[in-house]
Design a protein around this motif. Structure first.
Motif, short mmCIF file in Angstrom:
data_model
loop_
_atom_site.label_atom_id
_atom_site.label_comp_id
_atom_site.label_asym_id
_atom_site.label_seq_id
_atom_site.Cartn_x
_atom_site.Cartn_y
_atom_site.Cartn_z
N TYR A 31 68.83 1.16 96.54
CA TYR A 31 67.68 0.97 95.65
C TYR A 31 66.67 0.02 96.29
N PHE B 11 56.97 -3.63 90.45
CA PHE B 11 55.96 -3.44 89.40
C PHE B 11 56.01 -4.54 88.33
N THR C 13 56.83 -8.66 86.96
CA THR C 13 56.44 -10.00 87.38
C THR C 13 57.62 -10.93 87.13
N LEU D 123 62.64 -10.55 84.97
CA LEU D 123 61.33 -9.91 85.14
C LEU D 123 60.67 -9.66 83.79
N PHE E 136 57.54 -7.20 82.09
CA PHE E 136 56.75 -5.99 82.35
C PHE E 136 55.68 -5.81 81.29
N ASP F 197 52.83 -1.60 83.58
CA ASP F 197 53.86 -1.72 84.62
C ASP F 197 54.91 -0.62 84.44
N ARG G 237 54.14 2.84 85.60
CA ARG G 237 54.06 3.06 87.06
C ARG G 237 55.39 3.55 87.63
N PHE G 238 56.47 3.30 86.90
CA PHE G 238 57.79 3.72 87.40
C PHE G 238 57.93 5.24 87.34
N PRO G 239 58.86 5.79 88.13
CA PRO G 239 59.13 7.23 88.01
C PRO G 239 59.48 7.55 86.56
N SER H 95 68.28 2.47 84.07
CA SER H 95 68.97 2.07 85.31
C SER H 95 67.96 1.61 86.36
N ASP H 96 66.79 2.23 86.41
CA ASP H 96 65.75 1.80 87.36
C ASP H 96 65.30 0.37 87.04
N LYS I 84 68.04 -2.13 87.86
CA LYS I 84 68.16 -2.34 89.30
C LYS I 84 66.99 -3.16 89.83
N GLU I 85 65.85 -2.96 89.21
CA GLU I 85 64.67 -3.73 89.60
C GLU I 85 64.93 -5.23 89.42
N ILE J 274 77.46 -1.73 79.91
CA ILE J 274 76.63 -1.37 81.06
C ILE J 274 76.85 0.09 81.48
N MET K 194 73.86 2.71 81.93
CA MET K 194 73.62 3.32 83.24
C MET K 194 73.80 4.83 83.20
N ASP K 195 74.39 5.35 82.14
CA ASP K 195 74.63 6.79 82.04
C ASP K 195 73.30 7.53 81.96
N ASP K 196 72.65 7.47 80.81
CA ASP K 196 71.41 8.25 80.69
C ASP K 196 70.38 7.59 79.77
#
Lengths: 357, 453
Positions: free
Chosen positions: A129, A134, A136, B158, B160, B164, B167-169, B213-214, B217-218, B244, B248-250
């Motif tokens: 990953y 994106f 902050t 973080l 957001f 923001d 902008r992610f997938p 999950s994205d 992970k970020e 978790i 993380m599944d869906d």
């Protein structure tokens, strides 16, 4: 006084399966033929069995191949589900003997292989990953100061023990801000929930009123009460500064007293002039009456075969094969059943739905 | 002014509708509809209808001979563009709306409405009909001021903005969302006669958003971070603990519903989507995800949304909604129109994956026939089924039974009640039964009634 049923059940697990290999299902070639049991209990190769059956982990034959024909049927299978080694168990090991204070946890059963497959594929330790940047960065302290109001079952997040007030003072705040909806003594009012009650939880007849699940007879954690009232109450202005942590602590003390929650194993109860704080709350957290009676969801407790013709009587009608033995709703004066939608048409105020356009 | 016209049209059309379809076709009422047929005088004789020679289902039917007239819609100009910059359904559909039972809750801010399943088609719930469940009223949040924070056991806490997140997938998925109390009023017995009441605490829409999950992970989850405590920004600040593996599944964080921004009632500007699981876990107005090493044991997972069993124990953390199904037509909102051919239709769903089979019984569960699917079959989404049925006019007991891809077979109510008692409140996912009264039963003939075994 706590961990009543759970402790008994847990103790029985140790002896339940000892030395007695469970009978394997012989009815399914696709699954049972390859089952290899651990200690005579569960199939060690449950994953292989499930994959071979196209992932049908809740199929009757698959369950029986993995757990044994009688091991997991209905509520009788609860003991088996409490064993964390059971592929269908939601329980985590330490919740069995630790009760609520072993950091009670539930989990996704190992047999739910699709969930674990996906989680693994999306896993957070994914070395590939690449952060997108994106967001902050924010200091943890910036979140903690105001936004993080969580108090968990172990009491993490509680105010310092210097924060609090006497139970009597807490009672005064309660009457001022809570009593109009929950009753002066927590007995409930205007349809809002009672907070204090000591009635029996279990009713058996259809005609019995629904049991009241209040703090004293139902709630497994005392700390949750503090978290909840600070988070959401008073209803019209939650987390109110004019009540403050000390006030929420005092109100908690008053409700704990109203529910006769003891602070020690000897059953010592709160006095009106007791200075109530997070230390006393954590002591009471160990003596909630109902705390030993919670189990992780252990469904499915039902696994039927998909019958298509001439199904067995217990699957038909009232459960004895009689399809005429049904109950119906009360009738309205015009002979139609109560609570039908046409009866309610045009009842709603203007602006509801799109009729007010 | 325009409101008055709409009102007037609505009144007129309501009147014509009340006079019935038969009167409408005969042209004796003020015709406001637009579908008309022309009758060619010369062809009339050639196609002379003979009830004796007609094919079976038409034999004995009376022929209409009155000349069809143009309706008002044909004679006048319709309204122009942008009359409704945000379009609304026809006023004739005004009874199709979310409804509630006032006795369920003491106020409207901590309450619920139900989706009119009996009036829906296909598998998508329009946003305006999506069921509502609030614990502290609906906030109106300015998305420019809204933030999502991920903190706790992470490498990098973080924050957001909503921009923001976009902008992610992105992913779009169709899922049902179901309150675990769906059907709760029927544990102790039968009292409600509409699918809206018995199964309407749910909807099914297309969500678009960012994979959870994205986002996790970020921020970088630490190995000891095994639970999430998501929290809302509304007065209820609702929390649930989510392991978790489930996250993380869906799961994803949705900002859109059926192609537009989420409605305020459903969490605007963002909500958590936990496919297949209890709707109270789908935290609305999501503002904070705390990563921890244990569940919070909060009120909505201990005092509420736990299930009291007959032996006095309670189940908690009942995440997944079991497979369930219901026949929406015919159902108690309808009346049979006489013996003959019917297409039994309904919805089936499973919180654990795709629907594999739906079987229908008309004899209270003794014999079953497999229905076919008339919609896409998607994981953790409504699936629409249909089965042809020749009704002989005799009393019938209609039931639907779903089997999902995990092999779970929906049980009958007596079996579930025997195990779970009558005070469970949640997860009443056993089959329901519609009793079709015999056609010769006088004024109740053809009535469809919710009954329970």
């Amino acid at each position: 006084m706590f961990n009543t049923k759970k402790t008994i059940v847990a103790a029985s697990i140790a002896t339940l399966f000892t030395g007695s290999a469970m009978a394997m299902s012989g009815s399914s070639d696709k699954a049972a033929a390859t089952a290899e049991k651990i200690d005579g209990k569960y199939a060690a190769n449950y994953e292989e069995i499930i994959r071979k059956a196209d992932g049908k982990y809740l199929d009757k034959e698959v369950i029986e191949a993995i757990l044994g024909k009688d091991a997991a049927h209905g509520r009788d299978g609860l003991e088996g589900k409490l064993d964390p080694n059971n592929p269908y168990s939601f329980e985590v090991a330490d919740s069995i003997d630790g009760g609520n204070h072993g950091n009670a946890q539930c989990k996704i059963p190992a047999a739910f292989i699709d969930v674990h497959d996906n989680a693994k594929a999306n896993y957070y330790h994914d070395a590939d990953y690449v952060a997108r940047g994106f967001g902050t960065p924010i200091a943890e302290s910036a979140v903690q100061a105001k936004w993080n109001i969580t108090v968990d079952g172990d009491g993490r997040g509680l105010p310092d023990p210097t924060v609090g007030m006497s139970v009597e003072e807490g009672g005064k705040l309660y009457v001022q801000f809570c009593g109009m909806c929950h009753g002066e003594f927590g007995e409930g009012a205007k349809g809002y929930l009672p907070l204090a009650v000591d009635s029996n939880l279990v009713t058996s007849s259809f005609d019995d009123p629904a049991p009241i699940k209040a703090v004293g007879n139902f709630w497994p954690y005392a700390v949750t009460f503090f978290d909840y009232i600070r988070r959401t109450m008073p209803f019209w202005t939650p987390n109110a500064p004019f009540i403050g942590d000390a006030g929420y602590m005092g109100i908690t003390g008053y409700i704990m007293q109203s529910n006769y929650i003891p602070i020690d194993a000897q059953g010592t109860e709160l006095e009106d002039d007791t200075f109530y704080n997070s230390e006393l709350l954590m002591k009471q957290n160990k003596f909630m009456k109902n705390q030993g009676n919670f189990f992780c969801d252990h469904r499915p407790v039902i696994h039927n075969a998909r019958c298509m013709e001439n199904c067995a009587d217990e699957q038909v009608g009232d459960g004895t094969g009689n399809i005429q033995n049904f109950k119906q709703a009360r009738r309205l004066p015009d002979g139609t059943p109560q609570y039908n939608v046409p009866q309610r048409m045009n009842e709603d105020p203007p602006g509801v739905g799109h009729s007010g356009m | 002014m325009t409101d008055k016209i709409v009102e007037k049209v609505a009144v007129q059309t309501e009147e014509s509708r009340n006079q019935g379809r038969r009167a409408f076709l005969k042209g004796t009422a003020a015709v406001a509809g637009g579908v008309m047929f022309t009758q060619a005088a010369s062809a009339a004789d050639a196609a002379k209808f003979d009830p004796k020679k007609a094919v079976a289902p038409y034999a004995g039917k009376e022929e209409i001979t009155e000349v069809l007239q143009d309706g008002a819609a044909r004679k006048t100009l319709g309204f122009g563009v942008r009359k409704y910059p945000y379009g609304m359904p026809s006023p004739f559909e005004k009874e199709v709306q979310r409804r509630t039972l006032e006795w369920l809750t003491p106020d409207s801010m901590a309450s619920i409405t139900m989706t009119p399943l009996q009036s829906l088609h296909g598998i998508i719930t329009p946003n305006g009909l999506h069921f509502e469940r609030f614990h502290g009223g609906v906030p109106t949040i300015n998305p420019d001021e809204h933030r999502l924070v991920i903190h706790g056991l992470v490498e990098r806490p973080l924050i957001f903005t909503m921009d923001d997140l976009k902008r992610f997938p992105s992913i779009s998925r169709i899922h049902f969302v179901e309150c675990p109390a769906n059907g709760a009023m029927e544990w102790k017995g039968v009292q409600l006669n509409s699918v809206q009441w018995t199964h309407g605490m749910m909807s099914c829409v297309e969500y678009t958003g960012v994979r959870l999950s994205d986002l996790l992970k970020e921020a970088g989850i630490k190995p000891e971070g095994t639970w999430l405590i998501p929290e809302g920004a509304d007065a209820a600040a609702l929390t649930r603990s989510i392991p978790i593996d489930l996250a993380m599944d869906d799961c994803f964080v949705a900002y859109a519903q059926n192609g537009e921004a989420l409605r305020r009632e459903q969490g605007y500007p963002i909500r958590l989507v936990v496919p297949g699981c209890e709707a109270n876990m789908w935290i609305k107005y999501l503002r904070r995800i705390q990563v921890t090493d244990s569940p919070a044991q909060h009120r909505e997972e201990t005092s509420k949304y736990t299930e009291l069993m007959p032996d006095g124990t309670s189940q908690r953390f009942s995440w997944y909604m079991e497979p369930n199904s219901v026949i929406t037509y015919p159902s108690p909102d309808f009346k049979m129109e006489g013996p003959g051919k019917y297409y039994l239709r309904g919805l089936a769903w499973s919180g654990r994956g795709k629907v594999a089979h739906v079987d229908i019984s008309v004899d209270g569960g003794k014999n079953w026939k497999e229905a076919h699917f008339t919609s896409p079959v998607l994981s953790k989404a409504w699936t629409r089924f249909e089965l042809e049925w020749d009704w002989d006019g005799k009393e019938a007991f209609l039931m639907s039974r779903v089997t999902d891809e995990t092999g779970y077979v929906q049980p009958p109510m007596p079996q579930m009640r025997k195990l779970e008692g009558t005070n469970n409140v949640y997860h009443r996912t056993a089959m329901v039964t519609w009793r079709v009264h015999a056609w010769d039963e006088g004024k109740n003939g053809g009535m469809i009634e919710n009954v329970q075994y």
